[in-house]
Design an enzyme around this catalytic site. Structure first.
Site, PDB file in Angstrom:
ATOM      1  N   SER A 191     -11.179  -0.428  -1.192  1.00 27.96           N
ATOM      2  CA  SER A 191     -10.075  -0.487  -0.026  1.00 27.96           C
ATOM      3  C   SER A 191     -10.205  -0.643   1.131  1.00 27.96           C
ATOM      4  CB  SER A 191      -9.459   0.647  -0.216  1.00 27.96           C
ATOM      5  OG  SER A 191      -8.679   1.030  -1.750  1.00 27.96           O
ATOM      6  N   VAL A 211      -8.157   0.410  21.965  1.00 27.53           N
ATOM      7  CA  VAL A 211      -8.955   1.021  21.583  1.00 27.53           C
ATOM      8  C   VAL A 211     -10.184   0.629  20.510  1.00 27.53           C
ATOM      9  CG1 VAL A 211      -8.556   3.354  20.689  1.00 27.53           C
ATOM     10  CG2 VAL A 211     -11.131   3.771  22.202  1.00 27.53           C
ATOM     11  N   ASP A 234       1.114  -1.136  -0.206  1.00 24.74           N
ATOM     12  CA  ASP A 234       0.214  -0.143  -0.031  1.00 24.74           C
ATOM     13  C   ASP A 234       1.013   1.343   0.121  1.00 24.74           C
ATOM     14  OD1 ASP A 234      -2.605   1.719   0.676  1.00 24.74           O
ATOM     15  OD2 ASP A 234      -2.967   0.060   0.999  1.00 24.74           O
ATOM     16  N   HIS A 271      -3.434   6.000   3.468  1.00 26.41           N
ATOM     17  CA  HIS A 271      -4.638   5.041   3.664  1.00 26.41           C
ATOM     18  C   HIS A 271      -4.240   3.805   4.170  1.00 26.41           C
ATOM     19  CE1 HIS A 271      -6.125   1.721   0.449  1.00 26.41           C
ATOM     20  NE2 HIS A 271      -6.950   2.269  -0.069  1.00 26.41           N
ATOM     21  N   VAL A 310      -6.585 -14.818  -6.654  1.00 21.21           N
ATOM     22  CA  VAL A 310      -7.243 -13.546  -5.972  1.00 21.21           C
ATOM     23  C   VAL A 310      -8.319 -13.651  -5.362  1.00 21.21           C
ATOM     24  CG1 VAL A 310      -7.184 -11.125  -5.495  1.00 21.21           C
ATOM     25  CG2 VAL A 310      -5.203 -11.917  -6.678  1.00 21.21           C
TER      26      VAL A 310
END
Length: 498
Positions: free
Chosen positions: A440, A270, A222, A257, A361
């Protein structure tokens, strides 16, 4: 004019013997010791830009030189470089183009305040769209008084007004507003209230669904990851060609991202991810917050993921044309026992984008739940009225998500809360959290579920790292799917649960 090409072995990604291996070794040596000099390969002049030992080489040469290599029967495959857009590029393209000449435009003031206190909100990003097809509108950022002046075409209603979410608030979406001053109230984020991901995968159950002792590792290819206190990043690399020396070893996020994606997989604290505490390996394939990633950078990352013994790889990227070199790498990764999860794309088109469409994939579409964010939050603009869920009337197919026969599964991807890093040009503080939407976000949810399932099966985790191992994990993932009722074109086998 020079162009970039990948040179690959005759078959597979690597070669250690034969005429192709001999040439690859020569080119690799040139990259390591003569990187600034032109080289000659089978009588053709070229420059070596990057290389993987015994594997792919990135070169620069003219089209005529590439044609001469092929015509001369070089024992290597010559494949053009492909650039895959930045994961958030589509959102940027949807914003209107600002006019520098305001003559003939109507000025309105948008005031942003906090819903509970009425206090003005500075630094809020506001987008007003008059005509989405023509990209007419304006955008700006609120001042200390919470106000921003926007200039819009006369005689047209405001088609959509968006206040982008940040680490403080949910953002807002309003449709069909009059061309007049507007006051927008923003609902503060409450990390104690379950968002769409924790609704389906409660944080309180994280310790029972993921066994950290198994040692599962997920690779995130990424924009980089972190830094963020909630993320346990155990390794990583930069795979971008031509980075300055001080950045070549850095996998720090150049955007937000990759950090958001990684948090959905394995954040602790948290706001836990699906598999909190999982080993995260970050592979930064994007050079900055605007430019795309090349097929060579992604291939390098996939090869490193195999070498680093990753079990699962998340690809929240795509949108380029089908690419033979990357296709070869995806098959090779699966043959090494690694399951690759990828986002189907955010173009709202009836097809699955590459590389998610590749047979090796797992392709992930996105859905949302209208009860998991405020009624007029920014995510309200992502609600699709059709198809309808038969499982829960609050569920909807994400308006941005691609669909098609190649969709394998679906996961929450609208108004998803996760980790974000401090970013100079965005209102995110250190160790912050913010909502984002996209396929995403759906893909790493599935990657986290796969990590949980693998952690619960030590025998599969310790199995030989071959295609059968990856296939077994994929089948285990599919067997855990719950149908939403959108139909196979939209959800594939349904939502993986654990």
């Amino acid at each position: 004019m020079s162009q970039r090409y990948l040179l690959l072995p005759q078959t597979g990604l690597t070669s250690r013997s034969g005429p192709d291996a001999e040439r690859l070794r020569r080119l690799n040596h040139a990259f390591e010791y003569e990187a600034d000099d032109e080289q000659e390969l089978d009588g053709v002049r070229l420059k070596v830009l990057d290389a993987q030992r015994n594997g792919p080489v990135l070169v620069e040469m003219s089209e005529a030189a590439a044609a001469a290599l092929v015509a001369g029967g070089v024992p290597l495959r010559v494949i053009g470089e492909v650039v895959y857009p930045h994961p958030r590029a589509l959102a940027a393209q949807a914003r209107p183009q600002r006019r520098t000449d305001w003559n003939g435009l109507v000025e309105i003031t948008v005031t942003c305040v906090e819903a509970r206190s009425g206090a003005p909100l500075a630094g809020a990003r506001v987008v007003a769209i008059s005509d989405s097809a023509a990209r007419l509108g304006d955008r700006g950022e609120t001042d200390a008084a919470g106000r921003v002046a926007l200039h819009l075409p006369p005689g047209r209603a405001i088609e959509r007004l968006i206040v982008e979410a940040d680490s403080r608030h949910w953002g807002a979406c309003r449709d069909g507003l009059a061309l007049a001053d507007q006051r927008i109230e923003l609902v503060p984020l409450d990390l104690g209230t379950a968002d769409v991901v924790r609704h389906y995968y409660p944080g309180i159950a994280a310790a029972t669904r993921f066994d950290v002792k198994t040692g599962v590792t997920v690779g995130v290819i990424d924009t980089g990851v972190g830094p963020h206190a909630a993320l346990k990043t155990t390794g990583g690399r930069c795979t971008v060609t031509g980075e300055p020396p001080q950045r070549q070893s850095s996998f720090t996020d150049v955007d937000i991202h990759g950090t958001h994606v990684a948090g959905l997989i394995g954040a602790e604290g948290v706001l836990p991810g699906i598999a909190p505490g999982v080993n995260l390996h970050a592979y930064r394939a994007f050079p900055d917050a605007r430019k795309g990633a090349t097929n060579f950078a992604i291939i390098k990352a996939l090869m490193y993921a195999v070498a680093d013994n990753c079990d699962i790889v998340n690809l929240s990227l795509g949108g380029g044309p089908p690419d033979d070199a990357l296709s070869e790498a995806l098959a090779d990764v699966r043959n090494h026992g690694v399951l690759v999860i990828a986002a189907v794309g955010n173009e709202h088109k009836p097809y699955v984008a590459f590389p998610a469409q590749h047979e090796d994939v797992v392709a992930v579409a996105a859905f949302g739940n209208r009860d998991r964010f405020p009624q007029q939050a920014e995510a309200a603009g992502d609600i699709s009225q059709t198809p309808l869920s038969t499982r829960d009337p609050a569920e909807f197919f994400a308006a941005f998500s691609n669909n098609g026969m190649r969709v394998d599964v679906i996961a929450p991807g609208v108004a998803v809360l996760s980790t974000v890093r401090r970013c100079d040009d965005m209102p995110y503080g250190e160790n912050g959290y913010a909502p984002l939407s996209g396929t995403s976000m759906a893909a790493p949810v599935v990657a986290g579920v796969a990590a949980c399932l693998l952690s619960q099966d030590p025998a599969l985790y310790n199995a030989p790292r071959n295609r059968a191992r990856a296939d077994a994990l994929r089948d285990k993932l599919f067997a855990k799917c719950s149908e939403l009722g959108f139909s196979k074109l939209y959800e594939g086998r349904g939502q993986p649960l654990c």
